[in-house]
Design a protein around this motif. Structure first.
Motif, mmCIF file in Angstrom:
data_model
loop_
_atom_site.group_PDB
_atom_site.id
_atom_site.type_symbol
_atom_site.label_atom_id
_atom_site.label_comp_id
_atom_site.label_asym_id
_atom_site.label_seq_id
_atom_site.Cartn_x
_atom_site.Cartn_y
_atom_site.Cartn_z
ATOM 1 N N LYS A 136 0.837 -1.206 0.000
ATOM 2 C CA LYS A 136 0.000 0.000 0.000
ATOM 3 C C LYS A 136 0.874 1.259 0.000
ATOM 4 N N PHE A 137 1.951 1.209 0.785
ATOM 5 C CA PHE A 137 2.856 2.366 0.803
ATOM 6 C C PHE A 137 3.485 2.585 -0.570
ATOM 7 N N LEU A 138 3.843 1.513 -1.243
ATOM 8 C CA LEU A 138 4.484 1.647 -2.557
ATOM 9 C C LEU A 138 3.528 2.202 -3.611
ATOM 10 N N THR A 139 2.223 1.913 -3.459
ATOM 11 C CA THR A 139 1.269 2.459 -4.443
ATOM 12 C C THR A 139 1.163 3.975 -4.345
ATOM 13 N N VAL A 140 1.587 4.523 -3.198
ATOM 14 C CA VAL A 140 1.594 5.983 -3.048
ATOM 15 C C VAL A 140 2.462 6.631 -4.122
ATOM 16 N N PHE A 141 3.556 5.966 -4.477
ATOM 17 C CA PHE A 141 4.515 6.548 -5.423
ATOM 18 C C PHE A 141 4.089 6.369 -6.875
ATOM 19 N N THR A 142 3.262 5.384 -7.135
ATOM 20 C CA THR A 142 2.868 5.104 -8.525
ATOM 21 C C THR A 142 1.500 5.680 -8.872
ATOM 22 N N GLY A 143 0.715 6.005 -7.856
ATOM 23 C CA GLY A 143 -0.614 6.547 -8.111
ATOM 24 C C GLY A 143 -0.553 7.988 -8.607
ATOM 25 N N THR A 144 -1.536 8.354 -9.415
ATOM 26 C CA THR A 144 -1.633 9.716 -9.956
ATOM 27 C C THR A 144 -2.571 10.546 -9.096
#
Length: 465
Positions: free
Chosen positions: A363-371
Motif C-alpha cells: 500500500k505504501f508503494l502504491t503511493v509513489f505510482t498513483g496519480t
C-alpha cells in the motif's frame, strides 16, 4: 579696418581664447568624473556699424542628447530590476537544488521510494525499517528547508525594497534642492552646468531603483514621474517629505498605490524586481511546495486503515488540515520513530503484522505510482508525487535561468546605450587636446595682431611727433 578696430578684435580674441582654454582644461580635469558632460563655449561675431569687431562668448553650452539619456536610463532600469529578481530566484534555487541533486526534494522522494522497495524485499529487517524512517525524515526536512528558504528570500526582498524606497526618497530630496538652485542661478545668467551634471547623476540613480520619465520646465527645473505618468516630483519637497512610501508590501507614490504588473506604474528598476519577488515569485514557490507537501501527507494518510487519522507524514503532528503553509509544518509521525515495526505493519496498526507480511508495504508503494491532482501555478494538473516533485524543481530552475538570461540581455543593451551616451556627451581627451592646440594657435595669432597694431600705433605717434 582701422588700427583701433584691429586692436579691439584681437583683444576680444585673446579674452575668448583664454576662456576657451579654461573650459578645455575643466573638461580635461573631469574626463574621468562620472556623469560629467563636456562643455563648449557658444561664440558669435561682434559687428560695429556693419564691420567686424571681434568675437564674444554668448554662453557655456552643455549639449546632451535627451533621447539617448532616456533610452539609456530605461535599459539600465530594466537591467537592475531583472538583476534583483534573478538574484532572489538564484538564492531560492540554490537551496532547492537541481532535480538530480542529492538535496532536492525530488531526489529525497525517489530515495524514500527506494527505501520502501528494499523494505518490501526484507520486511523483517530492522535496518531496512529504520532506513525508511530516516529517509522520510530527510524528505520532510527538505520540504521544511525549501519553505524556509522561500520565506527568507521573501523577507530579504522586503528589506531591500525598503532600502530602495529610502534611496529614491533621498535622491528626490536632493534633486528638489538642485532644481531650486539651478533655476535661481540660471535666472541670474550663471552657469549651472555642474549642478545639472549632479542632478543627472541623481536621476540615473533613481532610474536604477524605479523606471522614470522626466521633462524640464522653462525655468530649468525637472519633473520626475514613473514610466506610466504617476508623479514623483513636481514641486519643492519639504524637509523629510517622502514621495515614495511602503504600506505593507504595496509601494505608494504620493499616496497612490503602485504595482508591478506589466502595465502598471512600476515597470522596471530594483523596486520592480523586489515587488515581483515578494508578491509573485516566492508566493508561487511556496504554493508549489505546499501542494507537494499536501500530496505526500494525504497520500500516506490514505494508505492507512483509517484515512482520516495521521499517517507516516503529519501536519505538525496531526492529520492533514490545510494546504497553505504545509511545507513548513510537514513532519514524520513520532510513532514510527520509536516503533519502526509500523513501517511494515502500518502507522496506525495496533500490533505488528506477521513476519514477512508485505500487505501494508504494498500500500505504501502504491503511493509513489498513483496519480494525483494538483492545483499549483505552472505545475501539471495530474501527476505522480515523483513526477510533480521533478516538475516543480525543474520549473524553479527554469524561472532562475530565464531571469538570468533576460538579465544578461538587458545588461548588453544597457551597456551599449551607456557607452553611446558617454561617447556622445562625455569628454574625449584626444579631441580636447586637439582643441587646445587650435586655441594655442588662435591665441598666438591674436597676440601677434596686438603686437603689430602696437607697432603701427608707435609709428603713427612718431610721425605726429
Amino acid at each position: 579696418m582701422s588700427v583701433q578696430l584691429a586692436l579691439t578684435s584681437a583683444l576680444s580674441g585673446l579674452r575668448t581664447t583664454q576662456q576657451q582654454a579654461a573650459m578645455v582644461s575643466h573638461n580635461l580635469a573631469n574626463a574621468t568624473t562620472a556623469g560629467y558632460v563636456r562643455r563648449d563655449l557658444d561664440l558669435s561675431a561682434v559687428t560695429t556699424a556693419g564691420r567686424g569687431a571681434g568675437v564674444r562668448v554668448d554662453a557655456v553650452a552643455r549639449k546632451v542628447d535627451e533621447l539617448l539619456i532616456r533610452d539609456a536610463r530605461f535599459e539600465t532600469s530594466r537591467y537592475s530590476g531583472q538583476e534583483a529578481r534573478a538574484s532572489a530566484l538564484a538564492d531560492y534555487a540554490l537551496v532547492l537544488g537541481q532535480p538530480q541533486d542529492e538535496k532536492s526534494v525530488s531526489t529525497q522522494l525517489s530515495k524514500l521510494q527506494q527505501a520502501f522497495a528494499r523494505l518490501h524485499d526484507m520486511p523483517n529487517d530492522d535496518a531496512a525499517r529504520n532506513a525508511v524512517v530516516s529517509q522520510a525524515t530527510a524528505l520532510a526536512d527538505g520540504l521544511n528547508r525549501a519553505a524556509e528558504a522561500a520565506q527568507t528570500v521573501q523577507e530579504d526582498a522586503r528589506g531591500r525594497l525598503q532600502t530602495s524606497v529610502d534611496a529614491v526618497n533621498t535622491s528626490l530630496q536632493r534633486i528638489s534642492d538642485l532644481n531650486g538652485r539651478i533655476a535661481t542661478l540660471e535666472t541670474r545668467g550663471g552657469d549651472a552646468g555642474d549642478l545639472r551634471d549632479e542632478r543627472d547623476r541623481l536621476l540615473d540613480q533613481v532610474s536604477q531603483e524605479i523606471g522614470i520619465r522626466t521633462y524640464s520646465r522653462e525655468d530649468g527645473q525637472t519633473v520626475v514621474m514613473t514610466r506610466n505618468g504617476q508623479t514623483l516630483l513636481d514641486h519643492p519637497l519639504a524637509p523629510g517629505e517622502q514621495p515614495l512610501t511602503l504600506l505593507g508590501d504595496e509601494v505608494m507614490a504620493n499616496g497612490v498605490a503602485l504595482s508591478a504588473k506589466p502595465d502598471s506604474e512600476i515597470q522596471s528598476g530594483r523596486i520592480m524586481g523586489y515587488v515581483q519577488t515578494i508578491k509573485q515569485d516566492m508566493p508561487r514557490a511556496m504554493a508549489q511546495l505546499d501542494e507537494l507537501a499536501a500530496g505526500i501527507v494525504q497520500a500516506f494518510q490514505g494508505a492507512e486503515a483509517d484515512p482520516t487519522q495521521p499517517g507516516l507524514f503529519t501536519d505538525a503532528g496531526a492529520a492533514y488540515g490545510a494546504t497553505a503553509g504545509l511545507a513548513s509544518r510537514i513532519a514524520v509521525n513520532d510513532a514510527v520513530r520509536t516503533e519502526s515495526w509500523r513501517m511494515q505493519s502500518g502507522v496506525q496498526a495496533a500490533a505488528p503484522l506477521q513476519p514477512g507480511d508485505q500487505t501494508q508495504i504494498d500500500k505504501f508503494l502504491t503511493v509513489f505510482t498513483g496519480t494525483r491532482s494538483f492545483a499549483a501555478t505552472d505545475m501539471p494538473a495530474s501527476a505522480t508525487l515523483g513526477g510533480y516533485a521533478t516538475a516543480m524543481v525543474s520549473a524553479q530552475q527554469g524561472y532562475r535561468t530565464g531571469a538570468e538570461s533576460e538579465m544578461n540581455a538587458r545588461k548588453i543593451s544597457a551597456d551599449t546605450l551607456e557607452t553611446a551616451r558617454i561617447n556622445r556627451d562625455g569628454v574625449n581627451i584626444d579631441d580636447e587636446m586637439q582643441k587646445l592646440l587650435l586655441i594655442e594657435q588662435s591665441y598666438g595669432a591674436s597676440a601677434q595682431v596686438v603686437q603689430v597694431a602696437g607697432r603701427m600705433i608707435d609709428i603713427l605717434l612718431q610721425i605726429k611727433g
